[in-house]
Enzyme design. Sequence first.
Site, PDB file in Angstrom:
ATOM      1  CG  ASN A  14      -0.409  -0.114   2.507  1.00  0.00           C
ATOM      2  OD1 ASN A  14       0.674  -0.654   2.676  1.00  0.00           O
ATOM      3  ND2 ASN A  14      -1.105   0.409   3.490  1.00  0.00           N
TER       4      ASN A  14
ATOM      5  N   GLY B  36       2.713  -5.764   7.396  1.00  0.00           N
ATOM      6  CA  GLY B  36       1.689  -6.449   6.596  1.00  0.00           C
ATOM      7  C   GLY B  36       0.512  -6.838   7.461  1.00  0.00           C
ATOM      8  CB  SER B  37      -2.256  -9.142   6.775  1.00  0.00           C
ATOM      9  OG  SER B  37      -1.523 -10.302   6.454  1.00  0.00           O
TER      10      SER B  37
ATOM     11  CD  GLU C  17       5.450  -0.905  12.762  1.00  0.00           C
ATOM     12  OE1 GLU C  17       4.354  -0.331  12.641  1.00  0.00           O
ATOM     13  OE2 GLU C  17       6.267  -0.619  13.643  1.00  0.00           O
TER      14      GLU C  17
ATOM     15  CB  CYS D 119      -1.664   0.302   8.058  1.00  0.00           C
ATOM     16  SG  CYS D 119      -0.435   1.585   8.325  1.00  0.00           S
TER      17      CYS D 119
ATOM     18  CD  GLU E 279      -6.301  -3.452   7.994  1.00  0.00           C
ATOM     19  OE1 GLU E 279      -5.839  -4.610   8.038  1.00  0.00           O
ATOM     20  OE2 GLU E 279      -5.606  -2.442   7.878  1.00  0.00           O
TER      21      GLU E 279
END
Length: 465
Positions: free
Chosen positions: A121, A194-195, A216, A250, A340
């Site tokens: 992203n 990431g996720s 993160e 995010c 999310e």
Amino acid sequence: MEQAIISQSIKDVVQQQRSFFQSKKTIDISYRIEQLRKLKSLIEQYEDDFIQALHDDLRKNEFEAYATEIGFVLADINKTLNKLVKWAKPKRVHTPPFFYVASSYIVSEPYGNTLIISPWNYPFQLLLAPLVGALAAGNTAILKPSELAPATSVLVTKMINEHFPSSYIHVIEGAVEETKELLSYKFDYVFFTGSTRVGQIVYEAAAKHLTPVTLELGGKSPCIVDSETHLDYTAKRIVWGKFINMGQTCIAPDYILVNEEIKAAFIEKVAFYINKFYGEDPQQSDSLGRIINHSHFDRLVSYIHHGNVLVGGEYDRDEKYIAPTILDQVELDSPLMGEEIFGPILPIISYDKLGEAIDFINDKPKPLALYIFSTNNRTVDMLIKQTSSGGVAVNDTLMHIVNPNLPFGGVGDSGIGAYHGKSSFDLFSHKRSVLHRSFLIEEPIRYAPYKMKRSWLKKIMDWAL
Ligand code: NAD
């Protein structure tokens, strides 16, 4: 056969970096400064190409691409270059009289070879900002960009691999298979963005080598709008923070909890600013990006049906375009409110008493960010004290991560560890404690055979430690 060649080369690079780190070249602060300067000048040299690549991957507007990616990393490098000598100095700490004569200090030493894995992203910023910290602290680094932002991935590979020795910094492009292979080797630090799902995979792989990690991750970042607020600026700042990068941020506000009394007026303002920022037909606006791929597009479109569309709701699959969309009457047990969102859809939920909003937030995993819009400091304090999140911005969205003096990271499901500015340097440094004693004085009481009574020992320990 091809796979065997790839495997060999990834393994080789890991080995080369371990050997290079052992040469101790990166311990030298002037070497680190020289390499950071080189990185900065390469970024400046490739700036136009990165603007183009970010447009190709996400249709990022040039302003956004510079402000949130390229300029962000350059500012981080500048700050690091200015402060690195100071940050890297050993930090003296107090030595209690018990140790007389001695000094105590903390040395920041690099971990060694690091692995940095990033998402799609903010494909430039989230790969290179951690690298700045890793290099400043004296580590080597392997970078694994996201395969879902291929133009940026190719360009960053060219910029790094053609200008730095692979034994120091190297980019390995690829997807799941390559990342899994990387994670099978021993690193001294792994930094993953990431996720939450993949974060668990990374954590598990790192645990096999007892490698420390930073994770993160993401989550549903709530945004509370109190009845006492500057409604116009509130709506404006929320619309900006939600729809920048097409909602694929995010820390984008995931959903709004608005006081029932001002719900109607707030929605009117939000609609006004969507129109003002992106025009009558937002599809024509060149300030709006696009959804990264069709799988995320389909996921997002399915969310729209879990609420009542107040603004937007239109989409175009060929263009991977979804209009900035505002929903109310959302189904609270639907995927829209369970996952999310990570796209341009903003559910609005109203509350009557502040306690209801607090319970709503605390019923979900701890988010990466929490936004509070209120001019009442008691309300702000109460919300900060009674909830938990990686970070907080009061009366704004996203901007807390721009202050390099505020560590950025998650808590609980939204992550482990925090970086930016000095925090990046600290995160990539092992804090090594040193007690340095002299031979001037000996304290015989500590040696066997033990003679001292416990009551005396207590007195001495109370006084001298
Ligand atoms: P992702 O977890 O799918 O992918 C991240 C990286 O992991 C990519 O480089 C990918 O190649 C790799 N990967 C994917 N599946 C893997 C697997 N099974 N095994 C090993 N590696 C694998 O995340 P994404 O879709 O690229 O990014 C979106 C997510 O990232 C969102 O949840 C978002 O909130 C989060 N995010 C967090 C931050 C932050 O700073 N906390 C910033 C941006 C995005």
